[in-house]
Design an enzyme around this catalytic site. Sequence first.
Site, PDB file in Angstrom:
ATOM      1  N   CYS A  95      -6.886   7.458  -1.938  1.00 14.56           N
ATOM      2  CA  CYS A  95      -6.414   7.493  -0.549  1.00 14.56           C
ATOM      3  C   CYS A  95      -6.181   8.950  -0.164  1.00 14.56           C
ATOM      4  CB  CYS A  95      -5.136   6.676  -0.380  1.00 14.56           C
ATOM      5  SG  CYS A  95      -4.807   6.268   1.355  1.00 14.56           S
TER       6      CYS A  95
ATOM      7  N   CYS B 278      -3.489   9.700   2.131  1.00  8.57           N
ATOM      8  CA  CYS B 278      -2.202   9.861   2.827  1.00  8.57           C
ATOM      9  C   CYS B 278      -1.203  10.775   2.110  1.00  8.57           C
ATOM     10  CB  CYS B 278      -1.587   8.516   3.167  1.00  8.57           C
ATOM     11  SG  CYS B 278      -1.179   7.507   1.740  1.00  8.57           S
TER      12      CYS B 278
ATOM     13  N   CYS C 101      -4.011   7.917   6.293  1.00  9.78           N
ATOM     14  CA  CYS C 101      -4.894   7.630   5.167  1.00  9.78           C
ATOM     15  C   CYS C 101      -6.327   8.106   5.398  1.00  9.78           C
ATOM     16  CB  CYS C 101      -4.882   6.137   4.866  1.00  9.78           C
ATOM     17  SG  CYS C 101      -3.218   5.516   4.527  1.00  9.78           S
TER      18      CYS C 101
ATOM     19  N   LYS D 173      -4.987  -5.534   2.835  1.00  9.93           N
ATOM     20  CA  LYS D 173      -3.770  -4.732   2.782  1.00  9.93           C
ATOM     21  C   LYS D 173      -3.119  -4.781   4.159  1.00  9.93           C
ATOM     22  CE  LYS D 173      -2.003  -0.114   1.860  1.00  9.93           C
ATOM     23  NZ  LYS D 173      -2.307   1.226   1.341  1.00  9.93           N
TER      24      LYS D 173
ATOM     25  N   ARG E 293       6.758   5.040   0.264  1.00 13.22           N
ATOM     26  CA  ARG E 293       6.455   6.174   1.150  1.00 13.22           C
ATOM     27  C   ARG E 293       7.403   7.336   0.895  1.00 13.22           C
ATOM     28  NH1 ARG E 293       4.417   3.080   6.592  1.00 13.22           N
ATOM     29  NH2 ARG E 293       2.670   2.062   5.539  1.00 13.22           N
TER      30      ARG E 293
ATOM     31  N   LYS F 232      -2.238  -7.349  -0.844  1.00 16.07           N
ATOM     32  CA  LYS F 232      -1.046  -6.507  -0.914  1.00 16.07           C
ATOM     33  C   LYS F 232      -0.312  -6.561   0.405  1.00 16.07           C
ATOM     34  CE  LYS F 232       0.104  -1.678  -1.215  1.00 16.07           C
ATOM     35  NZ  LYS F 232      -0.396  -0.334  -1.128  1.00 16.07           N
TER      36      LYS F 232
ATOM     37  N   SER G  47       6.555  -1.712  -3.637  1.00 20.85           N
ATOM     38  CA  SER G  47       7.837  -1.035  -3.864  1.00 20.85           C
ATOM     39  C   SER G  47       9.021  -1.757  -3.242  1.00 20.85           C
ATOM     40  CB  SER G  47       7.753   0.401  -3.342  1.00 20.85           C
ATOM     41  OG  SER G  47       7.380   0.411  -1.968  1.00 20.85           O
TER      42      SER G  47
END
Length: 325
Positions: free
Chosen positions: A119, A121, A129, A194, A204, A247, A273
């Site tokens: 990615c 990001c 991203c 996603k 993040r 996800k 997370s």
Amino acid sequence: MKDFKRSRRLRSSAEIRGLVRETNVHISDLIYPMFVVPGKNIKREIPNMPEQYHYSVDQLKEAVKEVIELGIKAIVFFGLPENKDEDASEAYAMDGIVQLAVKEVKKYYPGILVITDVCLCQYTSHGHCGVVKGGVVINDESIDKLAAVALSHAMAGADMVAPSDMMDGRVGRIREILDKNNFKHIPIMSYSVKYASAFYGPFRSAANCAPQFGDRKTYQMDPANRLEAIRQVEADLEEGADIIMVKPALAYLDVIREVKNGFSAPIAAYQVSGEYAMIKIAAREGLIKEEESMVEALAAIKRAGADMILTYFAKDMARWIRRNQ
Ligand code: PBG
């Protein structure tokens, strides 16, 4: 008179429950995500993600040894670069953080399966991203860069690449560049389904990759959609994805099941997370039991149809499995 159905017969002891249990999570189902940072001698707990760490490359020998000793067969790397820029240039640099991490781990442990998150990001100054021009994330330039990232990971020795950006056409472009460069054997695990989820919050801050303007809703999926998930999977398989990911996991068990029933490709689910932090932190507050909640959530994800699970609980779960199965 005919007796009623005695369902409790098969629940009467741990032994009998074990015999009729339909779903067991195995250590070989688990993929452990790890965060790598620049510097030396760093093993720093990540705020908002209890017991997860930022590791500098020199600490990986020790950290991955523990993972291997627990019997876990696969890890996925996320990198935090030294510097971010508009071009995400450290994402595809041969001496970028993930590339160095892969080389280091493969040097000591050639047998562990090393997957890399592909990615931009973490590497872009704006935190999106893809490539941004005039405040818009530009699709086709982004996929060229993502392909360069994937190639650099493969060149560093990654066993599998996992694009998480949600740009259109990236799986095909990555397949093409890998094939052209003698990496036909490297599988792609695509973050196909996603969602634009609030449950990525702790990640993040861990990866320092929150978008600096706007949000990710122009490329990640609307949580309200189910059929769109099917279209994503169809497109990714057509482009050459080997493993399909859904996800987050727990709020999308219906989608995992739907994808499992509709396609024959292996399915990965990512317990993200926020899902991890909710259990860890609620347990710390004494509201729920940590291990039981972990086992229940992971069994549910497997029951829904996941063949493999990316989870920050991988080490805890492996310990539990060793004690209980
Ligand atoms: C990067 C990426 C994200 C996650 C994995 N890869 C964050 C995002 O899309 O904002 C989230 C993982 C987690 O929350 O554990 N694109």
